[in-house]
Design an enzyme around this catalytic site. Structure first.
Site, PDB file in Angstrom:
ATOM      1  N   SER A 143      -1.934  25.910  34.990  1.00 43.76           N
ATOM      2  CA  SER A 143      -0.762  26.503  35.649  1.00 43.76           C
ATOM      3  C   SER A 143       0.384  25.506  35.662  1.00 43.76           C
ATOM      4  O   SER A 143       0.159  24.283  35.715  1.00 43.76           O
ATOM      5  CB  SER A 143      -1.113  26.880  37.096  1.00 43.76           C
ATOM      6  N   TYR A 156      -4.343  24.807  44.987  1.00 44.41           N
ATOM      7  CA  TYR A 156      -4.319  25.421  43.660  1.00 44.41           C
ATOM      8  C   TYR A 156      -3.815  24.431  42.621  1.00 44.41           C
ATOM      9  O   TYR A 156      -4.428  24.255  41.554  1.00 44.41           O
ATOM     10  CB  TYR A 156      -3.424  26.650  43.695  1.00 44.41           C
TER      11      TYR A 156
END
Length: 250
Positions: A143, A156
């Site tokens: 990501s 995350y």
């Protein structure tokens, strides 16, 4: 004129995790269009069946499994029911939008179990049981959160940062077998999760900040996955591909 196509996936057996929805679903469908024989996994069997029914071609398999169950990884993926893979896409992941003062050991364990432990131990199991062919391709979905800080996104981002580092070492260790390992870092992609987001006006404002004028669509990630799985990328390994509509240019 011959029909040479370096991007074809014909003859390749590809495993895609997290294929029941969103980006993973698109990856599976588009890879099937390119001739791949697929093994798709996901936790939700009903949604996984929806993906399975949209696959083109024959010989595909679906496995409803929870990759956060570490014991299940070894039991499922050492099975002789699966042919050795020519490609693996590690896409399954979760998020927890907790500001750092509200994180806990339980939340850290949850995020890392799915986002890092599961793909790392799945690859370990596949390698140990000789379920991947020489000259194969492994893609790990990371990501832009790894280098684009956002409030409440620490866990995350940290789990995806671990994926990036793990990928580099895996690429080096598997290079003698000409197995390629790369990461894709998507920006914001329009999936069902975004459509259910409570603050749609906030999303619209955020979307306008993207240099290319929009969030991604699932196929914007699926197509680069096809490239990395194909022989067109046979000299590409250890790389991190940022596919984000230009948001990290800022």
């Amino acid at each position: 004129m011959d029909n040479f196509n370096p991007f074809t996936l014909c003859g390749k057996v590809i495993l895609i995790t997290g294929a029941s929805s969103g980006i993973g679903k698109s990856m599976a469908i588009e890879c099937s269009k390119m001739g791949a024989t697929l093994v798709i996994t996901g936790r939700n069997e009903e949604r996984l069946k929806e993906t399975f029914q949209k696959l083109q071609g024959n010989g595909h398999q679906m496995v409803a499994t929870d990759l956060s169950n570490i014991a299940q990884i070894s039991k499922t993926w050492s099975d002789d029911n699966f042919s050795p893979f020519d490609g693996i896409v590690l896409n399954a992941g979760v998020n927890d939008k907790s500001p750092i003062k509200f994180i806990s050991e339980k939340k850290i364990d949850h995020i890392f179990k799915i986002n890092f432990y599961a793909p790392a131990l799945l690859i370990q199991t596949i390698l140990k049981n000789k379920k991947i062919n020489d000259n194969a391709s492994i893609i790990m979905i990371s990501s832009v959160a790894t280098n684009l800080a956002a409030i409440s996104n620490a866990l995350y981002a940290a789990s995806k940062g671990a994926i990036n580092s793990f990928m580099k070492v895996l690429a080096l260790e598997l290079s003698p077998r000409r197995i390629r390992v790369n990461c894709i870092q998507p920006g914001m992609v329009r999936t069902d999760i975004l459509s259910k987001y409570a603050l749609q006006e906030e999303l619209e404002s955020w979307e306008k900040t993207y240099p290319l004028g929009r969030f991604g669509q699932p196929e914007d990630i699926a197509f680069p996955v096809i490239y990395l799985l194909s022989d067109a990328a046979k000299w590409v390994t250890g790389s991190i591909f940022t596919i984000d509509g230009g948001i990290t240019l800022k």
